[in-house]
Write an enzyme that holds these catalytic residues in place. Structure first.
Site, PDB file in Angstrom:
ATOM      1  N   LYS A 109       0.923  -1.256   0.065  1.00 50.42           N
ATOM      2  CA  LYS A 109      -0.109  -0.054  -0.092  1.00 50.42           C
ATOM      3  C   LYS A 109       0.945   1.334  -0.040  1.00 50.42           C
ATOM      4  O   LYS A 109       1.563   1.407   0.789  1.00 50.42           O
ATOM      5  CB  LYS A 109      -0.984  -0.185   1.249  1.00 50.42           C
ATOM      6  CG  LYS A 109      -1.800   1.258   1.195  1.00 50.42           C
ATOM      7  CD  LYS A 109      -2.745   1.476   2.407  1.00 50.42           C
ATOM      8  CE  LYS A 109      -3.357   2.862   2.198  1.00 50.42           C
ATOM      9  NZ  LYS A 109      -3.578   3.456   3.391  1.00 50.42           N
ATOM     10  N   GLY A 170      -7.885  10.310   9.860  1.00 52.64           N
ATOM     11  CA  GLY A 170      -8.060  10.529  11.291  1.00 52.64           C
ATOM     12  C   GLY A 170      -9.276  11.310  11.603  1.00 52.64           C
ATOM     13  O   GLY A 170      -9.479  11.789  12.944  1.00 52.64           O
ATOM     14  N   ALA A 196      -9.577   6.354   4.221  1.00 55.07           N
ATOM     15  CA  ALA A 196      -9.394   7.423   5.224  1.00 55.07           C
ATOM     16  C   ALA A 196     -10.534   8.366   5.392  1.00 55.07           C
ATOM     17  O   ALA A 196     -11.139   8.597   4.367  1.00 55.07           O
ATOM     18  CB  ALA A 196      -8.187   8.386   4.558  1.00 55.07           C
ATOM     19  N   GLY A 197     -10.586   8.657   6.591  1.00 57.22           N
ATOM     20  CA  GLY A 197     -11.898   9.610   6.914  1.00 57.22           C
ATOM     21  C   GLY A 197     -13.107   9.164   7.087  1.00 57.22           C
ATOM     22  O   GLY A 197     -14.070   9.610   7.788  1.00 57.22           O
ATOM     23  N   ASN A 218      -9.256   2.487   9.968  1.00 58.50           N
ATOM     24  CA  ASN A 218      -8.569   2.385  11.116  1.00 58.50           C
ATOM     25  C   ASN A 218      -8.842   3.425  12.257  1.00 58.50           C
ATOM     26  O   ASN A 218      -9.494   2.793  13.194  1.00 58.50           O
ATOM     27  CB  ASN A 218      -6.927   2.909  10.744  1.00 58.50           C
ATOM     28  CG  ASN A 218      -5.993   2.506  11.663  1.00 58.50           C
ATOM     29  OD1 ASN A 218      -6.365   1.889  12.906  1.00 58.50           O
ATOM     30  ND2 ASN A 218      -4.904   3.138  11.768  1.00 58.50           N
ATOM     31  N   THR A 219      -8.840   4.462  12.278  1.00 62.33           N
ATOM     32  CA  THR A 219      -8.958   5.532  13.417  1.00 62.33           C
ATOM     33  C   THR A 219     -10.398   4.999  14.011  1.00 62.33           C
ATOM     34  O   THR A 219     -10.592   5.028  15.309  1.00 62.33           O
ATOM     35  CB  THR A 219      -8.853   7.005  12.737  1.00 62.33           C
ATOM     36  OG1 THR A 219      -7.668   7.043  12.407  1.00 62.33           O
ATOM     37  CG2 THR A 219      -8.798   7.734  14.220  1.00 62.33           C
TER      38      THR A 219
END
Lengths: 269, 359
Positions: A109, A170, A196-197, A218-219
């Site tokens: 990645k 994040g 992301a996001g 993830n976050t």
């Protein structure tokens, strides 16, 4: 004379990327977790078969440390090394090679984020790194802005997927780039993985409803009060979104539409 | 000027903050509200939330490695001051290797190389060599040494240094002159220009700070804010770090004129997190175990552990003088266990040599 047949994919049909198949369309990032134990519990409940790991965090020479990645069993979950921390193509290349040596396969990645404040991907260095890595035989999954032209350029350069961001990493803000993601989804030949996001399961469901092949989270999971519960919520949302996409969602209308026909009188007799 | 409760709530709820917000947070008019237990609690929550989203449930560990305590500056608060009669030493390459091996054995992958200011004892070529040696042991090598110009910082970047820390000590020129009565350090402007030069030279991380206790903390924080903005403008690729060195007992027995309370330290940490969501916030072993444990998860992202502030003190007892008295004397593994018990991941390695390799 036989016609071309229309195939109808099912929600459980695996996602194919190059020579691999993934049974789950929820991918997990391994950063930000409180412990390897909590990550393992979240992975289990997420049903994910792919987890990204930061090459920079791996420490093969640590005394009593974890030589591989966070105790994840690579037999059960595909470990996808990422180049997070790289500022340019040269650094990304070095990290990708280190990652290949660590996991024993050549998937990467690609993350090139020279701006330490917002971790925005550098489109120029990302394209250059994709070209170089493909030439070296890597299967490249680049993190990118939701830029439809860049998506095509990366696809032409041999990227195995494109991974456009939904919002700054994040931030948990959801599909801020929705209009651009729709353009990418309409044109891309390669799988589109929204990255992301995504802060809530509903955001992931929305991305899947639009036709994303998978999402990476993830976050939102790692920083939830209960990461395993949140992981399961995302698993359900991704499946729901996928099912909704395949079932052909109705048009989104600006105002109410009468369900009794307005022109029915024409046929009254 | 006062910041009514509603204003503070709105400020904390916003995603980004401005210079006006800094003034509101520093305002003496807001003291009653902010320094009440409830007010600090609101700041702590906002700071913890930002830190969690940006850094996750992690704290990165590092160790200082003192290379030399020779110093030509007569700073009144420092144990290395040229006026102090302390044993002096500069580590040779074998000693650096022994110290590095000892730290590596304790688990560290991040090291901060420290010297006093004596360019004959520790010239740039010596630092280049020390960085080179340390890169055999550590993924992340940073330096806290004397100020340099852009070319010399460029040499350290090329040698593989990932970050530089340089405290202005105080942003009050009058106080600065009083406590730095001689030596090259008496030049306020040269010192202030150095972190900007480091960023311009391509240093990936630049750490700033002031000594808590020399001058009134609100003015210091303003000075730090403006300085940090200049560093950030010098290079958009440089990551900022802030430290909070409270003056500790050192040789010479200096007592600070403007001591900073625990609550004020907390207010400073939370304020900087709110203004700089992505900056590393560092709390060293100058602080007590109670306080360091308390700040876990609230904004601090980097901590030293098991620190020895004398050259050559890790692999054997060193006769050399220390820079300051360490307060939190716990071993690194002990601190890591405490961090884990608080629901955070103690991160030993968050860097790769591939990110600082010379191109």
């Amino acid at each position: 004379m036989p016609h071309d047949t229309l195939t109808h994919p099912t929600p459980d049909e695996p996602l194919r990327i190059h020579d691999r198949e993934f049974n789950s369309r929820l991918w997990i990032g391994s950063g930000k977790f409180a412990s390897p134990g909590i990550l393992a519990a979240a992975l289990e409940r997420s049903g994910a078969h792919l987890v990204t790991v930061a090459v920079r965090r791996a420490d093969p020479s640590a005394r009593g440390g974890d030589p591989a990645f966070l105790g994840i069993d690579p037999e059960k979950v595909f470990l996808l090394p990422n180049t997070s921390g790289a500022r340019n193509a040269a650094e990304a290349l070095r990290l990708a090679r280190l990652g290949r040596a660590l996991v024993g396969h050549a998937w990467v990645k690609l993350e090139v984020t020279p701006d330490p404040a917002n971790l925005m991907p550098d489109p120029i260095e990302t394209l250059a790194a994709t070209e170089l890595l493909v030439k070296e035989g890597f299967t490249v999954l680049p993190y990118m802005h939701a830029d439809p032209v860049l998506a095509m350029r990366l696809q032409d350069a041999g990227a195995a997927t494109v991974m456009p961001l939904a919002a700054p990493i994040g931030t948990n803000r959801g599909l801020r780039t929705r209009d651009l993601l729709e353009m990418i989804l309409a044109k891309a030949r390669v799988p589109v993985v929204v990255d992301a996001g995504l802060g809530l399961p509903s955001h992931a469901a929305e991305a899947m409803e639009l036709g994303a092949s998978a999402v990476l989270v993830n976050t939102a999971i790692a920083t939830a009060a209960s990461p395993p519960d949140m992981a399961e919520a995302f698993r359900m949302a991704v499946r729901a979104g996928r099912l909704a996409h395949l079932s052909g969602p109705g048009r989104v209308l600006a105002r109410a539409e009468a369900s009794s026909p307005l022109t029915g009188f024409l046929w009254d007799n | 000027m006062s910041a009514p409760n509603l204003e503070l709530d709105a400020l904390l709820a916003r995603e980004t903050r401005t210079t006006a917000d800094l003034e509101a947070l520093l305002s003496p008019g807001a003291d009653a509200r902010i320094q009440s237990p409830g007010g600090l609690e609101a700041l702590a929550k906002a700071s913890a939330d930002l830190t969690l989203r940006r850094f996750g449930r992690t704290v990165t560990l590092y160790a200082p490695l003192y290379l030399s305590n020779f110093c030509v500056n007569p700073c009144v608060y420092c144990g290395f001051s040229s006026r102090q009669q302390v044993a002096r030493a500069t580590l040779g390459e074998d000693q650096i290797r022994a110290e590095a091996a000892s730290l590596r054995d304790r688990g560290f992958s991040h090291v901060l190389l420290v010297t006093g200011e004596d360019r004959r004892q520790a010239p740039v070529s010596y630092l280049e060599r020390a960085i080179h040696v340390c890169r055999e042991f550590f993924a992340h090598v940073s330096v806290e040494v004397y100020p340099m110009d852009r070319d010399d910082y460029g040499r350290l970047v090329a040698a593989g240094a990932a970050a530089v820390t340089l405290y202005q000590e105080t942003y009050d020129r009058g106080v600065y002159a009083d406590v730095h009565p001689g030596g090259p350090k008496a030049d306020y402007d040269a010192r202030r220009a150095a972190p900007i030069a480091a960023a311009a030279a391509g240093m990936r991380g630049v750490g700033l700070g002031f000594l808590l206790g020399l001058a009134p903390w609100r003015d210091e924080l303003r000075g730090l804010f403006v300085h940090a903005q200049e560093v950030a403008r010098a290079s958009w690729q440089t990551r900022l770090a802030f430290s909070f060195p409270r003056l500790r007992p050192a040789a010479g027995g200096y007592s600070p004129a403007h001591p900073v309370s625990d609550a004020e330290l907390a207010r400073m940490i939370f304020t900087l997190r709110l203004l700089f969501p992505d900056a590393e916030l560092v709390l060293s072993t100058r602080e007590s175990a109670r306080l360091r444990d308390g700040f876990l998860g609230l904004g601090v992202t980097r901590m030293s552990a098991g620190s020895v502030t004398t050259p050559g003190g890790y692999h054997e007892k060193s006769p050399a003088g220390e820079q300051f008295a360490v307060h939190d004397t716990r071993e690194p593994a002990e601190l890591a266990a405490v961090i884990a018990a608080r629901g955070l991941d103690p991160v030993w390695k968050d860097w790769s040599e591939a990110m600082t390799e010379a191109p």
